[in-house]
Design an enzyme around this catalytic site. Structure first.
Site, PDB file in Angstrom:
ATOM      1  N   HIS A   2     -16.773  15.301  10.054  1.00  0.00           N
ATOM      2  CA  HIS A   2     -18.123  15.138   9.745  1.00  0.00           C
ATOM      3  C   HIS A   2     -18.619  16.422   9.826  1.00  0.00           C
ATOM      4  CE1 HIS A   2     -17.544  10.851   9.041  1.00  0.00           C
ATOM      5  NE2 HIS A   2     -18.859  10.744   8.419  1.00  0.00           N
ATOM      6  N   LYS A  53     -17.084   0.276  12.233  1.00  0.00           N
ATOM      7  CA  LYS A  53     -17.585  -0.697  13.107  1.00  0.00           C
ATOM      8  C   LYS A  53     -18.643  -0.519  13.756  1.00  0.00           C
ATOM      9  CE  LYS A  53     -14.994   0.316  17.469  1.00  0.00           C
ATOM     10  NZ  LYS A  53     -16.317   0.176  18.400  1.00  0.00           N
TER      11      LYS A  53
END
Lengths: 191, 330
Positions: free
Chosen positions: A37, A105
C-alpha cells in the site's frame, strides 16, 4: 443473498450487494498489505506507473506463505490479514484507482465513507489459510518481491473464493461498526 | 517419530533418552529425514558415552522441528473442542458460518499437513528444565537451528524482521528470536513448549500500570481492550491476563496464561471477566454473535506495594501450542 462474481468487477456488480450477503469471487485477485500500500501511494504521488492494473480490481489483504517449485510458485497457506492496519492508506488508494472490492479480516475503521459508491469490503474468515489455499488455483505472477514474501503483490487466480461476507457495502452500512457500537454500549452498561 | 520408536525397540535405554509426550501423533512427513534420523542415531548407538548420558543434538533438533510442525498444523484437543462447542451453541448465522469455516480449515490443514494459518507466527518457546538435566550441547543454538530447518521444511512464513529497517531475516531467527523462556524445575526432564504467535492478536494486547487502589478497574481494562480490538484479533479469543510482578513480568504471566487448558474451570475474576466479555456481542471475527472469548485465564505474582501492573495478552482462535518432553538418564 448469495452472489457469484467474476473479475474484473464492474460498479453494477457491487452496487447490488448488501451488508451481510455472501459472495464468492472467481478470476484474478491481488494481494497487498502494509508495504505494498505504501509503495502504491508513493509511486502514484511521484506520478509513476504501477506494474499492475487496479481497474475493477479485487485487493486481498493477505501475506501468503508461498513455496517455489520447479513449476513456479505454489500457495501453501493464504488467509486474510488484519485490514485495520490499512485503514489510513485505503482512502487515498481508492481515490486514484477503481478498486471494486477489498477482501480482508476484522473490518476497517472509519472507512465506510471512502467506500461509498465505489467499493465493497468483503470479510473472509481470519486464519482460514488452508481453506483459502484450496480455492487459489494458480499464482499468475508476483510483483515487488523485494518487500519480502508476505509484503509482495501476488496475482492469484481463484475459483469461487469464499464464503465472503459483505462487511461494508457501497451504501455505507458497516457490520463491524454496528457490532462495535453495540459492544461499546454494553461496555458502558457494565461500568 | 518412527525413527525414535524403532530405536527404542532396539535399545530400551534409548527409550528413556527421548520420549515424546504424544509419540503416536508424529506423522512421517519425510521418509528421507526419518532414514537420516535412524542412520545418525544408529551411529550413536555404538557411541556408548553419548547414548548413556545424553540425548543427541541431532535427535533434539529433529524433535523440535517436528514439534513446530505439530503446533502449526494441529490445534490441541482442548482448543479444537472449545471451537466445536462454540459452533454448536452459536445462534447468529453469520458467526456460525465463520466458525464452520474455521473447523473446515482445521480439517484441511490436518489432511494436507499444512499450517492452519498463513501467519505461522513469531517463534516463542517455553522451556522447563530439570535441575538435574544435562544436554551437553547448546540448547538455545539447537532450538535456533530447528527453527531454520522447520521454516524451510514445513514451510513456515519468514516473519522475523529487524524492528527498524524491517529487513526480513528469511528464516524466522534474528536478534532475540526464537524467544525462549527458561524455567528451572526439579527433576531430570526437559519440557519444551512451542507456541508460535500470530501478530493479528498480539498487536491487540495491552499493558497498563494501575494505581494499587484500582483493582476494581481490571475487568473494565480487559473489556475495553476487547471492544477496541473488535474483529481484528480473529475472535473467538483466548485472553491471558497477568496481574502483578513488574512491568515485564506481568506480560510474561499473561502469555503463560494463554497456555492454560481451555477446559480448566474458570474461577473468581476469570469467570467474571469471561462472562462479561461474552455479553459484548462481538462474536466470531467481529461480525456479531455470542462467543467472543473461549476462555479467560489470569495469572498473578506478588508486586511492589506501590504498583499494580496488568497485562492483557490476546490470542486468536488458533491457540497453537505443542509440547515435547526429553528425559535425562536415571
Amino acid at each position: 443473498m448469495e452472489y457469484h462474481l467474476k473479475t474484473p468487477l464492474k460498479l453494477e456488480d457491487i452496487e447490488k450487494l448488501n451488508a451481510g450477503d455472501i459472495v464468492y469471487i472467481s478470476g484474478e485477485i491481488l494481494t497487498a498489505r502494509d508495504e505494498a500500500h505504501a509503495r502504491i501511494l508513493e509511486m502514484e504521488e511521484k506520478g509513476e506507473k504501477l506494474p499492475f492494473s487496479l481497474e475493477g480490481a479485487v485487493i486481498y489483504h493477505c501475506g501468503p506463505l508461498m513455496k517455489q517449485t520447479e513449476n513456479g510458485w505454489k500457495v501453501v497457506s493464504a488467509g486474510p490479514t488484519t485490514s485495520g492496519r490499512m485503514s489510513k492508506m485505503t482512502p487515498s488508494l481508492l481515490k486514484a484507482n477503481d478498486v471494486r472490492a477489498i477482501i480482508g479480516k476484522g473490518g476497517m475503521k472509519s472507512i465506510a465513507d471512502a467506500l461509498k459508491n465505489r467499493c465493497v469490503y468483503l470479510a473472509y474468515t481470519g486464519g482460514c489459510a488452508a481453506l483459502a489455499a484450496e480455492l487459489i488455483k494458480e499464482v499468475k505472477t508476483v510483483h515487488w518481491l523485494d518487500l519480502g514474501m508476505p509484503e509482495a503483490v501476488w496475482v492469484l487466480r481463484v475459483e469461487d473464493f469464499g464464503p465472503l461476507i459483505v462487511g461494508i457495502d457501497t451504501k455505507g452500512t458497516d457490520i463491524f461498526a454496528e457490532v462495535r457500537e453495540k459492544a461499546q454500549k454494553q461496555l458502558e452498561k457494565q461500568e | 517419530m518412527w525413527g525414535a520408536r524403532y530405536l527404542n525397540i532396539k535399545n530400551k535405554k534409548a527409550l528413556r533418552n527421548l520420549s515424546h509426550e504424544t509419540l503416536t501423533v508424529y506423522p512421517v512427513q519425510n521418509i528421507y529425514s526419518c532414514l537420516l534420523f535412524v542412520l545418525k542415531n544408529s551411529f550413536l548407538l555404538y557411541n556408548g558415552d553419548l547414548l548413556s548420558t545424553k540425548i543427541s543434538r541431532e535427535s533434539f533438533i529433529r524433535s523440535i522441528a517436528d514439534l513446530l510442525r505439530k503446533a502449526e498444523i494441529e490445534l490441541p484437543d482442548d482448543v479444537a473442542n472449545a471451537l466445536r462447542k462454540a459452533e454448536t451453541a452459536e445462534e447468529n448465522q453469520v458467526a456460525k458460518s465463520q466458525l464452520q469455516a474455521i473447523l473446515k480449515n482445521l480439517e484441511i490443514a490436518k489432511k494436507h499437513g499444512v499450517p492452519m494459518c498463513q501467519d505461522t507466527g513469531i517463534m516463542i518457546f517455553f522451556a522447563e528444565i530439570g535441575t538435574e538435566f544435562q544436554s551437553g550441547f547448546d540448547l538455545e543454538a539447537a532450538i535456533r537451528e530447528a527453527v531454520t530447518i522447520a521454516t524451510a521444511e514445513i514451510p513456515l512464513r519468514p516473519n522475523a524482521v529487524d524492528p527498524l529497517t524491517r529487513k526480513n531475516s528469511g528464516n524466522n531467527t534474528g536478534v532475540g528470536i526464537p524467544d525462549i523462556h527458561w524455567k528451572f524445575v526439579p527433576g531430570n526432564q526437559l519440557k519444551i513448549t512451542a507456541a508460535p504467535k500470530g501478530a493479528g492478536s498480539e498487536n491487540m494486547s495491552y499493558l497498563r500500570m494501575f494505581n494499587p487502589t484500582e483493582i476494581g478497574n481490571i475487568k473494565n481494562f480487559v473489556l475495553e481492550t476487547v471492544v477496541n480490538a473488535g474483529g481484528m484479533p480473529c475472535p473467538p479469543l483466548t485472553i491471558g491476563v497477568g496481574i502483578g510482578g513488574s512491568f515485564d513480568a506481568a506480560a510474561r504471566l499473561a502469555k503463560e496464561a494463554l497456555l492454560e487448558p481451555l477446559d480448566a474451570p474458570m474461577e473468581g475474576l476469570e469467570k467474571e471477566i469471561f462472562e462479561a466479555v461474552n455479553t459484548l456481542g462481538i462474536g466470531c471475527m467481529g461480525l456479531g454473535g455470542s462467543t467472543t472469548a473461549l476462555a479467560v485465564h489470569v495469572k498473578t505474582a506478588h508486586c511492589h506495594t506501590a504498583s499494580l501492573p496488568v497485562a492483557i495478552n490476546i490470542q486468536c482462535w488458533a491457540n497453537r501450542h505443542a509440547s515435547v518432553v526429553f528425559r535425562g538418564d536415571e
